[in-house]
Design a protein around this motif. Structure first.
Motif, PDB file in Angstrom:
ATOM      1  N   SER A   1       0.765  -1.230   0.290  1.00 54.27           N
ATOM      2  CA  SER A   1      -0.151  -0.016  -0.274  1.00 54.27           C
ATOM      3  C   SER A   1       0.893   1.244  -0.101  1.00 54.27           C
ATOM      4  CB  SER A   1      -0.868  -0.013   1.110  1.00 54.27           C
ATOM      5  OG  SER A   1      -0.339   0.007   2.356  1.00 54.27           O
TER       6      SER A   1
ATOM      7  N   PHE B   1       1.779   3.022  -3.435  1.00 56.48           N
ATOM      8  CA  PHE B   1       0.716   3.568  -4.156  1.00 56.48           C
ATOM      9  C   PHE B   1       0.877   5.307  -3.834  1.00 56.48           C
ATOM     10  CE2 PHE B   1      -1.350  -0.281  -4.077  1.00 56.48           C
ATOM     11  CZ  PHE B   1      -2.169  -0.366  -5.168  1.00 56.48           C
TER      12      PHE B   1
ATOM     13  N   ARG C   1      -1.927   7.312  -4.033  1.00 55.07           N
ATOM     14  CA  ARG C   1      -2.869   7.371  -5.166  1.00 55.07           C
ATOM     15  C   ARG C   1      -3.703   5.916  -5.472  1.00 55.07           C
ATOM     16  NH1 ARG C   1       2.394   9.177  -6.620  1.00 55.07           N
ATOM     17  NH2 ARG C   1       2.403  11.312  -6.447  1.00 55.07           N
ATOM     18  N   ARG C   2      -4.776   5.978  -6.377  1.00 53.62           N
ATOM     19  CA  ARG C   2      -5.573   4.893  -6.483  1.00 53.62           C
ATOM     20  C   ARG C   2      -4.892   3.771  -7.347  1.00 53.62           C
ATOM     21  NH1 ARG C   2     -10.862   7.381  -9.249  1.00 53.62           N
ATOM     22  NH2 ARG C   2      -9.312   8.541 -10.038  1.00 53.62           N
ATOM     23  N   GLN C   3      -4.017   4.173  -8.222  1.00 49.82           N
ATOM     24  CA  GLN C   3      -3.513   2.919  -8.989  1.00 49.82           C
ATOM     25  C   GLN C   3      -1.934   2.896  -8.793  1.00 49.82           C
ATOM     26  OE1 GLN C   3      -6.540   2.904 -12.804  1.00 49.82           O
ATOM     27  NE2 GLN C   3      -4.877   4.499 -12.999  1.00 49.82           N
TER      28      GLN C   3
ATOM     29  N   SER D   1      -3.535   9.768 -11.075  1.00 52.99           N
ATOM     30  CA  SER D   1      -3.580   9.257  -9.868  1.00 52.99           C
ATOM     31  C   SER D   1      -2.951   7.608 -10.013  1.00 52.99           C
ATOM     32  CB  SER D   1      -5.153   8.772  -9.407  1.00 52.99           C
ATOM     33  OG  SER D   1      -5.307   8.433  -8.286  1.00 52.99           O
ATOM     34  N   THR D   2      -1.747   7.722 -10.772  1.00 59.84           N
ATOM     35  CA  THR D   2      -1.035   6.476 -10.962  1.00 59.84           C
ATOM     36  C   THR D   2       0.317   6.542 -10.498  1.00 59.84           C
ATOM     37  OG1 THR D   2      -2.636   5.887 -12.910  1.00 59.84           O
ATOM     38  CG2 THR D   2      -0.524   4.789 -12.751  1.00 59.84           C
TER      39      THR D   2
ATOM     40  N   TYR E   1      -4.876  -1.908  -7.819  1.00 62.52           N
ATOM     41  CA  TYR E   1      -5.671  -0.559  -7.552  1.00 62.52           C
ATOM     42  C   TYR E   1      -6.338  -0.729  -6.201  1.00 62.52           C
ATOM     43  CZ  TYR E   1     -10.078   2.185  -7.968  1.00 62.52           C
ATOM     44  OH  TYR E   1     -10.993   3.262  -7.583  1.00 62.52           O
TER      45      TYR E   1
ATOM     46  N   ARG F   1      -8.896   0.509  -3.243  1.00 63.81           N
ATOM     47  CA  ARG F   1     -10.053   1.613  -2.940  1.00 63.81           C
ATOM     48  C   ARG F   1      -9.989   2.682  -2.126  1.00 63.81           C
ATOM     49  NH1 ARG F   1     -14.232  -0.926  -6.058  1.00 63.81           N
ATOM     50  NH2 ARG F   1     -14.671  -3.031  -5.453  1.00 63.81           N
ATOM     51  N   ASP F   2     -10.669   3.858  -2.489  1.00 65.47           N
ATOM     52  CA  ASP F   2     -10.541   4.985  -2.092  1.00 65.47           C
ATOM     53  C   ASP F   2     -11.290   5.343  -0.704  1.00 65.47           C
ATOM     54  OD1 ASP F   2     -12.726   5.288  -3.259  1.00 65.47           O
ATOM     55  OD2 ASP F   2     -12.257   6.867  -4.315  1.00 65.47           O
TER      56      ASP F   2
ATOM     57  N   GLN G   1     -12.081   0.999   2.139  1.00 70.42           N
ATOM     58  CA  GLN G   1     -10.819   1.731   2.177  1.00 70.42           C
ATOM     59  C   GLN G   1      -9.460   0.855   2.355  1.00 70.42           C
ATOM     60  OE1 GLN G   1     -10.834   5.395   4.475  1.00 70.42           O
ATOM     61  NE2 GLN G   1      -8.914   6.069   3.531  1.00 70.42           N
TER      62      GLN G   1
END
Length: 257
Positions: free
Chosen positions: A66, A69, A72-74, A110-111, A190, A192-193, A199
């Motif tokens: 995690s 990331f 970011r989401r991706q 967001s990557t 990916y 979860r936000d 989350q």
């Protein structure tokens, strides 16, 4: 060696327009594939993978999947071939390393992009400095990550699989060289936000191996526009046929003749 057919401007234009239609069709096919790729189902990642990174102060630190990331989401991971026993990263993977884009553009979507190798972080950091790269690169040494994503092959640790083929299938296809050691690939995740109440949950959405990530190597895109093309097999070097960029001799930089 390409054989040039010399024609009149009018004949060239006709031939070029014919090829242009095929190029446009290929672009449409790639657009369709990208849409299908986005619709692939995902698999939740529940194993608590740990990696070793270098902090801003130069000290080693342990990070989780995690963390990669960066909020970011991706996350796109490049599986960079760098065995713990090697003193330098794979020459062919280094061509990919030279092809990494300006990450700010991806970050704005967001990557995040991170390279992952099994070599100890000290070797990774030294090689990264040698090559002048700035992209994030962490060590999965001591982790199951590479084996679970099927880019490091060792039957004592994980069932052999590469490019979604098991050992028997690889052997039948004459690709048993993929059934041992380090292999390249790209994997996408990916996170979860929180808007769905999940989350922090991480999902593996896509992986591609072998020539599946070839389009990311911009050197090929440039060469594919030329009459001589990629000149595969002419350099005498293994893998993709390239050296690390700081290892070419002056004669090699004059080009193949």
């Amino acid at each position: 060696m390409a054989t040039l057919q010399v024609v009149s401007p009018a004949e060239y234009r006709s031939a070029r327009l014919s090829l242009l239609e095929k190029e446009k069709e290929a672009t449409r096919v790639l657009d369709t594939l990208a849409a299908e790729r986005r619709k692939l189902p995902a698999v939740e990642i529940t194993k608590p993978y740990k990696f070793t990174a270098v902090a801003k102060d130069g000290e080693k630190k342990t990070v989780s999947l995690s963390d990669l990331f960066f909020g970011r989401r991706q996350l796109i991971i490049y599986h960079f071939m760098f065995d713990p026993s090697w003193d330098a990263g794979c020459p062919s993977c280094s061509v990919m390393g030279d092809s990494f884009p300006a990450l700010e553009h991806l970050n704005s979507r967001s990557t995040s992009v991170v390279a992952v190798s099994r070599a100890p972080i000290e070797k990774i950091d030294a090689y990264k400095k040698r090559m002048g790269w700035s992209f994030p690169w962490v060590s999965s040494y001591g982790s199951d990550f590479n084996y679970d994503l099927h880019v490091s092959q060792d039957e004592a640790i994980q069932t052999i699989e590469y490019n979604f083929r098991d050992k028997d299938e690889l052997q039948k296809a004459g690709q048993d060289y993929f059934a041992k050691g380090e292999q390249p690939g790209n994997s996408v995740f990916y996170m979860r936000d929180g808007k769905t109440g999940e989350q922090g949950k991480i999902y593996h959405t896509y992986s591609t191996y072998s020539r599946g990530g070839e389009h990311l190597i911009n050197t090929f895109g440039w060469l594919d526009m030329t009459p001589l093309g990629r000149q595969d097999g002419e350099s005498g070097h293994g893998g993709l046929g390239f050296r690390r960029r700081d290892e070419y001799t002056k004669d090699e930089l004059k080009g193949l003749h």
